[in-house]
Design a protein around this motif. Structure first.
Motif, mmCIF file in Angstrom:
data_model
loop_
_atom_site.group_PDB
_atom_site.id
_atom_site.type_symbol
_atom_site.label_atom_id
_atom_site.label_comp_id
_atom_site.label_asym_id
_atom_site.label_seq_id
_atom_site.Cartn_x
_atom_site.Cartn_y
_atom_site.Cartn_z
ATOM 1 N N PHE A 89 0.738 4.251 -3.141
ATOM 2 C CA PHE A 89 0.204 5.598 -2.944
ATOM 3 C C PHE A 89 1.263 6.543 -2.402
ATOM 4 O O PHE A 89 2.117 6.161 -1.614
ATOM 5 N N ARG B 107 -6.776 -7.503 -3.408
ATOM 6 C CA ARG B 107 -7.193 -6.980 -4.718
ATOM 7 C C ARG B 107 -6.137 -6.043 -5.290
ATOM 8 O O ARG B 107 -5.856 -6.068 -6.492
ATOM 9 N N LEU B 108 -5.558 -5.207 -4.416
ATOM 10 C CA LEU B 108 -4.499 -4.306 -4.881
ATOM 11 C C LEU B 108 -3.329 -5.118 -5.433
ATOM 12 O O LEU B 108 -2.779 -4.802 -6.492
ATOM 13 N N PRO C 299 -0.946 6.129 -11.371
ATOM 14 C CA PRO C 299 -2.379 5.821 -11.536
ATOM 15 C C PRO C 299 -2.610 4.644 -12.491
ATOM 16 O O PRO C 299 -1.912 4.542 -13.500
ATOM 17 N N PRO C 300 -3.568 3.776 -12.188
ATOM 18 C CA PRO C 300 -3.860 2.638 -13.055
ATOM 19 C C PRO C 300 -4.216 3.082 -14.471
ATOM 20 O O PRO C 300 -4.953 4.043 -14.666
ATOM 21 N N GLN C 301 -3.639 2.383 -15.436
ATOM 22 C CA GLN C 301 -3.933 2.638 -16.846
ATOM 23 C C GLN C 301 -5.053 1.710 -17.299
ATOM 24 O O GLN C 301 -5.336 0.720 -16.645
ATOM 25 N N THR C 302 -5.643 2.056 -18.430
ATOM 26 C CA THR C 302 -6.712 1.205 -18.966
ATOM 27 C C THR C 302 -6.171 -0.183 -19.304
ATOM 28 O O THR C 302 -5.043 -0.309 -19.779
ATOM 29 N N HIS D 7 -8.926 -6.063 0.664
ATOM 30 C CA HIS D 7 -8.530 -4.924 -0.155
ATOM 31 C C HIS D 7 -7.075 -5.060 -0.608
ATOM 32 O O HIS D 7 -6.749 -4.844 -1.779
ATOM 33 N N ARG E 263 -4.293 -6.928 -8.709
ATOM 34 C CA ARG E 263 -4.407 -5.963 -9.800
ATOM 35 C C ARG E 263 -3.025 -5.561 -10.304
ATOM 36 O O ARG E 263 -2.767 -5.530 -11.503
ATOM 37 N N ASN F 272 0.429 11.922 0.092
ATOM 38 C CA ASN F 272 -0.823 12.688 0.089
ATOM 39 C C ASN F 272 -2.042 11.833 -0.264
ATOM 40 O O ASN F 272 -3.139 12.349 -0.437
ATOM 41 N N GLY F 273 -1.835 10.522 -0.417
ATOM 42 C CA GLY F 273 -2.957 9.622 -0.661
ATOM 43 C C GLY F 273 -3.324 9.447 -2.128
ATOM 44 O O GLY F 273 -4.256 8.736 -2.449
ATOM 45 N N HIS F 274 -2.575 10.099 -3.012
ATOM 46 C CA HIS F 274 -2.829 9.911 -4.446
ATOM 47 C C HIS F 274 -1.998 8.764 -4.990
ATOM 48 O O HIS F 274 -0.976 8.413 -4.411
ATOM 49 N N TRP F 275 -2.449 8.200 -6.092
ATOM 50 C CA TRP F 275 -1.715 7.112 -6.724
ATOM 51 C C TRP F 275 -0.289 7.547 -7.027
ATOM 52 O O TRP F 275 -0.088 8.644 -7.569
ATOM 53 N N VAL G 183 0.842 -1.196 0.000
ATOM 54 C CA VAL G 183 0.000 0.000 0.000
ATOM 55 C C VAL G 183 0.879 1.248 0.000
ATOM 56 O O VAL G 183 0.611 2.206 -0.726
ATOM 57 N N ASP G 184 1.946 1.216 0.780
ATOM 58 C CA ASP G 184 2.846 2.370 0.835
ATOM 59 C C ASP G 184 3.509 2.629 -0.513
ATOM 60 O O ASP G 184 3.782 3.778 -0.873
#
Ligand SMILES: [Zn+2]
Lengths: 187, 58
Positions: A95, A171-172, A104-107, A168, A175, A98-101, A91-92
């Motif tokens: 993110f 799943r992370l 960020p996951p791509q399509t 959770h 993914r 500041n809690g943002h990716w 998890v660390d």
């Protein structure tokens, strides 16, 4: 009453072993539950003969055997969930502070088509095996055995909140692994 | 405004428990503005589908 063709049963064996291994990750335990499943199938051979999909029926029996086994084992200390498994690391890494990716996951391109690709399932299996044992176990109970969160918490003797956290993380992790190893978003 | 980390937690929990209205609104607000989380949301749905098909695919 017709007998089950032992060869037909053996034909399902490797499939059942793979299934059990995903959940248990212990060849001896997997061997045991599959053996019990086959014995149970032979004992109810009339039902077996009447199945339009014997494999689905066998997997159904196997699920119950696995749940029974996990239930017994959950009372033994060595299977307590998440002890000593430092999954916060993941998890660390995903993110920023500041809690943002961080990334960020791509399509994903045509994920539905992947479901028809045998190689995809190998990757999926490997990604499962890469998860910490108890994380994978909780995830499989939820998604694979379709147990409710309440049941899983009970079986594993953990709090509901802890259960959500573990699911959770699973799943992370899954993914991320599929993203890198199948959908080709390696960074 | 919730951040991506919190939002992914809620998205994931929506598969495990009933989500409150307040949580749902917070997620929607975030998703409207965050492409990464929109992708994540779709991928979560795919993960569930795949895991539930796995027994037939092994
Ligand atoms: Zn976001």
């Amino acid at each position: 009453m017709s007998d089950i063709d032992p060869e037909a049963l053996q034909g399902h064996r490797s499939h059942l072993i793979r299934y059990a291994m995903l959940q248990l990750r212990d060849p001896n335990l997997a061997e045991d539950v599959v053996q019990e499943t086959l014995v149970a199938a032979i004992e109810s051979r009339a039902k077996f003969a009447a199945q339009s999909s014997p494999r689905t029926w066998l997997v159904g029996i196997l699920k119950h055997k696995i749940v029974d086994l996990l239930r017994k084992r959950a009372r033994e200390p060595q299977l307590n969930v998440a002890e000593g498994e430092d999954e916060n690391e993941l998890v660390d890494a995903l993110f920023k502070e500041n809690g943002h990716w961080a990334d960020p996951p791509q399509t994903w391109n045509a994920p539905e088509q992947s479901l028809e690709n045998a190689h995809f399932w190998n990757v999926f299996e490997q990604c499962n095996q890469r998860m910490p044992l108890n994380t994978a176990r909780a995830f499989m109970m939820r998604e694979f055995m379709e147990m409710s969160t309440e049941e899983i918490c009970q079986e594993l003797g953990i709090s509901t909140t802890n259960c959500w956290v573990i699911l959770h993380r699973a799943r992370l992790a899954l993914r991320e692994c599929l993203d890198m190893n199948w959908f080709g978003n390696a960074r | 405004m919730i951040d991506c980390k919190h939002n992914t937690e809620l998205l994931s929990q929506s598969y495990d428990r009933p989500i409150t209205l307040r949580e749902r609104i917070a997620m929607r607000m975030h998703l409207m503005m965050c492409r990464g989380c929109r992708n994540f949301e779709k991928q979560l749905a795919f993960l569930r589908k795949a895991a539930r098909e796995l027994p037939r695919k092994l």
